[in-house]
Design a protein around this motif. Sequence first.
Motif, PDB file in Angstrom:
ATOM      1  N   GLY A   1     -92.413 -54.899 -31.137  1.00  0.00           N
ATOM      2  CA  GLY A   1     -92.788 -55.854 -32.444  1.00  0.00           C
ATOM      3  C   GLY A   1     -91.751 -56.857 -32.461  1.00  0.00           C
ATOM      4  O   GLY A   1     -92.132 -58.027 -32.455  1.00  0.00           O
ATOM      5  N   LEU A   2     -90.659 -56.528 -32.154  1.00  0.00           N
ATOM      6  CA  LEU A   2     -89.749 -57.782 -32.192  1.00  0.00           C
ATOM      7  C   LEU A   2     -89.648 -58.792 -31.043  1.00  0.00           C
ATOM      8  O   LEU A   2     -89.392 -59.815 -31.455  1.00  0.00           O
ATOM      9  CB  LEU A   2     -88.164 -57.225 -32.355  1.00  0.00           C
ATOM     10  N   LYS A   3     -89.756 -58.145 -29.900  1.00  0.00           N
ATOM     11  CA  LYS A   3     -89.810 -59.253 -28.825  1.00  0.00           C
ATOM     12  C   LYS A   3     -91.257 -59.961 -29.156  1.00  0.00           C
ATOM     13  O   LYS A   3     -91.367 -61.101 -28.510  1.00  0.00           O
ATOM     14  CB  LYS A   3     -89.837 -58.373 -27.693  1.00  0.00           C
ATOM     15  N   ALA A   4     -92.269 -59.483 -29.504  1.00  0.00           N
ATOM     16  CA  ALA A   4     -93.399 -60.289 -29.562  1.00  0.00           C
ATOM     17  C   ALA A   4     -93.175 -61.476 -30.842  1.00  0.00           C
ATOM     18  O   ALA A   4     -93.649 -62.609 -30.519  1.00  0.00           O
ATOM     19  CB  ALA A   4     -94.728 -59.272 -30.247  1.00  0.00           C
ATOM     20  N   VAL A   5     -92.286 -60.947 -32.036  1.00  0.00           N
ATOM     21  CA  VAL A   5     -92.293 -61.958 -32.924  1.00  0.00           C
ATOM     22  C   VAL A   5     -91.720 -63.136 -32.254  1.00  0.00           C
ATOM     23  O   VAL A   5     -91.608 -64.394 -32.595  1.00  0.00           O
ATOM     24  CB  VAL A   5     -91.485 -61.582 -34.022  1.00  0.00           C
ATOM     25  N   ILE A   6     -90.479 -62.703 -31.400  1.00  0.00           N
ATOM     26  CA  ILE A   6     -89.663 -63.910 -30.715  1.00  0.00           C
ATOM     27  C   ILE A   6     -90.674 -64.602 -29.772  1.00  0.00           C
ATOM     28  O   ILE A   6     -90.573 -65.973 -29.953  1.00  0.00           O
ATOM     29  CB  ILE A   6     -88.368 -63.065 -29.745  1.00  0.00           C
ATOM     30  N   GLN A   7     -91.535 -64.349 -29.342  1.00  0.00           N
ATOM     31  CA  GLN A   7     -92.537 -65.169 -28.273  1.00  0.00           C
ATOM     32  C   GLN A   7     -93.415 -65.832 -29.332  1.00  0.00           C
ATOM     33  O   GLN A   7     -93.842 -66.757 -28.771  1.00  0.00           O
ATOM     34  CB  GLN A   7     -93.202 -64.020 -27.525  1.00  0.00           C
ATOM     35  N   ALA A   8     -93.790 -65.280 -30.261  1.00  0.00           N
ATOM     36  CA  ALA A   8     -94.676 -66.027 -31.164  1.00  0.00           C
ATOM     37  C   ALA A   8     -93.799 -67.335 -31.913  1.00  0.00           C
ATOM     38  O   ALA A   8     -94.617 -68.288 -32.032  1.00  0.00           O
ATOM     39  CB  ALA A   8     -95.145 -65.169 -32.300  1.00  0.00           C
ATOM     40  N   VAL A   9     -92.540 -67.044 -32.131  1.00  0.00           N
ATOM     41  CA  VAL A   9     -91.979 -68.105 -32.675  1.00  0.00           C
ATOM     42  C   VAL A   9     -91.656 -69.273 -31.663  1.00  0.00           C
ATOM     43  O   VAL A   9     -91.926 -70.417 -31.712  1.00  0.00           O
ATOM     44  CB  VAL A   9     -90.413 -67.735 -33.195  1.00  0.00           C
ATOM     45  N   VAL A  10     -91.669 -68.835 -30.202  1.00  0.00           N
ATOM     46  CA  VAL A  10     -91.721 -70.001 -29.101  1.00  0.00           C
ATOM     47  C   VAL A  10     -92.834 -70.743 -29.329  1.00  0.00           C
ATOM     48  O   VAL A  10     -92.975 -72.004 -28.842  1.00  0.00           O
ATOM     49  CB  VAL A  10     -91.167 -69.205 -27.720  1.00  0.00           C
ATOM     50  N   VAL A  11     -93.809 -69.785 -29.246  1.00  0.00           N
ATOM     51  CA  VAL A  11     -95.383 -70.497 -29.019  1.00  0.00           C
ATOM     52  C   VAL A  11     -95.390 -71.347 -30.371  1.00  0.00           C
ATOM     53  O   VAL A  11     -95.997 -72.547 -30.004  1.00  0.00           O
ATOM     54  CB  VAL A  11     -96.326 -69.290 -29.197  1.00  0.00           C
ATOM     55  N   VAL A  12     -95.076 -71.025 -31.344  1.00  0.00           N
ATOM     56  CA  VAL A  12     -95.356 -71.825 -32.737  1.00  0.00           C
ATOM     57  C   VAL A  12     -94.331 -73.188 -32.467  1.00  0.00           C
ATOM     58  O   VAL A  12     -94.824 -74.247 -33.100  1.00  0.00           O
ATOM     59  CB  VAL A  12     -94.959 -71.173 -33.855  1.00  0.00           C
ATOM     60  N   VAL A  13     -93.242 -72.833 -32.139  1.00  0.00           N
ATOM     61  CA  VAL A  13     -92.397 -74.324 -31.991  1.00  0.00           C
ATOM     62  C   VAL A  13     -93.037 -75.121 -30.765  1.00  0.00           C
ATOM     63  O   VAL A  13     -93.301 -76.332 -31.086  1.00  0.00           O
ATOM     64  CB  VAL A  13     -90.882 -73.797 -31.600  1.00  0.00           C
ATOM     65  N   ILE A  14     -93.580 -74.532 -29.692  1.00  0.00           N
ATOM     66  CA  ILE A  14     -94.086 -75.562 -28.565  1.00  0.00           C
ATOM     67  C   ILE A  14     -95.267 -76.130 -29.409  1.00  0.00           C
ATOM     68  O   ILE A  14     -95.685 -77.158 -29.028  1.00  0.00           O
ATOM     69  CB  ILE A  14     -94.525 -74.736 -27.634  1.00  0.00           C
ATOM     70  N   ALA A  15     -96.132 -75.374 -29.853  1.00  0.00           N
ATOM     71  CA  ALA A  15     -97.329 -75.842 -30.400  1.00  0.00           C
ATOM     72  C   ALA A  15     -97.138 -77.071 -31.365  1.00  0.00           C
ATOM     73  O   ALA A  15     -97.964 -78.156 -31.225  1.00  0.00           O
ATOM     74  CB  ALA A  15     -98.315 -74.746 -31.037  1.00  0.00           C
ATOM     75  N   ALA A  16     -96.025 -76.651 -32.376  1.00  0.00           N
ATOM     76  CA  ALA A  16     -95.631 -77.883 -33.268  1.00  0.00           C
ATOM     77  C   ALA A  16     -95.339 -79.123 -32.626  1.00  0.00           C
ATOM     78  O   ALA A  16     -95.909 -80.359 -32.826  1.00  0.00           O
ATOM     79  CB  ALA A  16     -94.485 -77.464 -34.202  1.00  0.00           C
ATOM     80  N   LEU A  17     -94.555 -79.066 -31.354  1.00  0.00           N
ATOM     81  CA  LEU A  17     -94.162 -80.093 -30.670  1.00  0.00           C
ATOM     82  C   LEU A  17     -95.422 -81.012 -30.035  1.00  0.00           C
ATOM     83  O   LEU A  17     -95.152 -82.243 -29.756  1.00  0.00           O
ATOM     84  CB  LEU A  17     -93.376 -79.654 -29.817  1.00  0.00           C
TER      85      LEU A  17
ATOM     86  N   ARG B   1     -98.544 -67.326 -45.103  1.00  0.00           N
ATOM     87  CA  ARG B   1     -99.345 -67.287 -44.042  1.00  0.00           C
ATOM     88  C   ARG B   1     -98.536 -67.052 -42.766  1.00  0.00           C
ATOM     89  O   ARG B   1     -99.060 -66.358 -41.884  1.00  0.00           O
ATOM     90  CB  ARG B   1    -100.211 -68.614 -43.895  1.00  0.00           C
ATOM     91  N   LEU B   2     -97.347 -67.822 -42.435  1.00  0.00           N
ATOM     92  CA  LEU B   2     -96.634 -67.433 -41.607  1.00  0.00           C
ATOM     93  C   LEU B   2     -96.037 -66.073 -41.293  1.00  0.00           C
ATOM     94  O   LEU B   2     -96.008 -65.392 -40.291  1.00  0.00           O
ATOM     95  CB  LEU B   2     -95.401 -68.313 -41.490  1.00  0.00           C
ATOM     96  N   LEU B   3     -95.622 -65.510 -42.511  1.00  0.00           N
ATOM     97  CA  LEU B   3     -95.299 -64.240 -42.645  1.00  0.00           C
ATOM     98  C   LEU B   3     -96.289 -63.148 -42.430  1.00  0.00           C
ATOM     99  O   LEU B   3     -96.063 -62.102 -41.606  1.00  0.00           O
ATOM    100  CB  LEU B   3     -94.687 -63.860 -44.198  1.00  0.00           C
ATOM    101  N   GLY B   4     -97.504 -63.489 -42.756  1.00  0.00           N
ATOM    102  CA  GLY B   4     -98.859 -62.663 -42.430  1.00  0.00           C
ATOM    103  C   GLY B   4     -99.075 -62.704 -40.808  1.00  0.00           C
ATOM    104  O   GLY B   4     -99.275 -61.556 -40.312  1.00  0.00           O
ATOM    105  N   VAL B   5     -98.900 -63.807 -40.058  1.00  0.00           N
ATOM    106  CA  VAL B   5     -98.762 -63.864 -38.825  1.00  0.00           C
ATOM    107  C   VAL B   5     -97.860 -63.025 -38.249  1.00  0.00           C
ATOM    108  O   VAL B   5     -98.303 -62.012 -37.217  1.00  0.00           O
ATOM    109  CB  VAL B   5     -98.718 -65.268 -38.440  1.00  0.00           C
TER     110      VAL B   5
END
Length: 209
Positions: free
Chosen positions: A145-161, A172-176
């Motif tokens: 779960g921790l590794k998945a959250v780290i990857q989710a953060v990477v995806v969110v940052v790239i998607a925002a850029l 909602r971010l906490l729910g994700v």
Amino acid sequence: MSEAPAVPRPGSADRVHPAGLELLLIPPRARTGWRVLPARVGAMCAVELQKIRHDRTELYTRAVQPALWLLIFGETFTRIKAIPTGGIPYIDYLAPGIIAQSAMFIAIFYGIQIIWERDAGILTKLLVTPTPRSALITGKAFASGLKAVIQAVVVVVIAALLGVGMTWNPLRLLGVAVAVILGSAFFSCLSMTIAGIVLSRDRLMGIGQ
């Protein structure tokens, strides 16, 4: 008749040891009852965190795949407009799917890791300790779960850029994050269960695919 003189205690007995040495000389009290399982689960979670801290190459290499999906496939399909999305950019559809896909890929490979640890003899050493097997599984699910959250953060940052439309509502971010942790933990437990049944990396890879 006079009493026998008391044997003098050695000087080391009267010496006050530092806090660190006391743990080596005096064993801690054993936990009993309901406190055993939470303590073992916490210990295994700490072990998995130490693995991630000492070897971060897996985090970096696994972050490359979702980045490529967003940068290459997302931008390409958005520009050519081969798939009708009703006016919404294709990359907006792709970003949540990449988060789910990354979490599932991480979880699936935990079954293969169990087989590797069994072949190397590490799993046998863990199973002969007083640690419950449920604590071993919980620790690995926590790491997944921790590794998945780290990857989710990477995806969110790239998607925002890249300009993906998303909400920045903290709830909602906490729910994700909670959904990613629970989903990754579920699939990692499922993968380790299948690994315990098939007992072969090749068969597990086939089932995982």
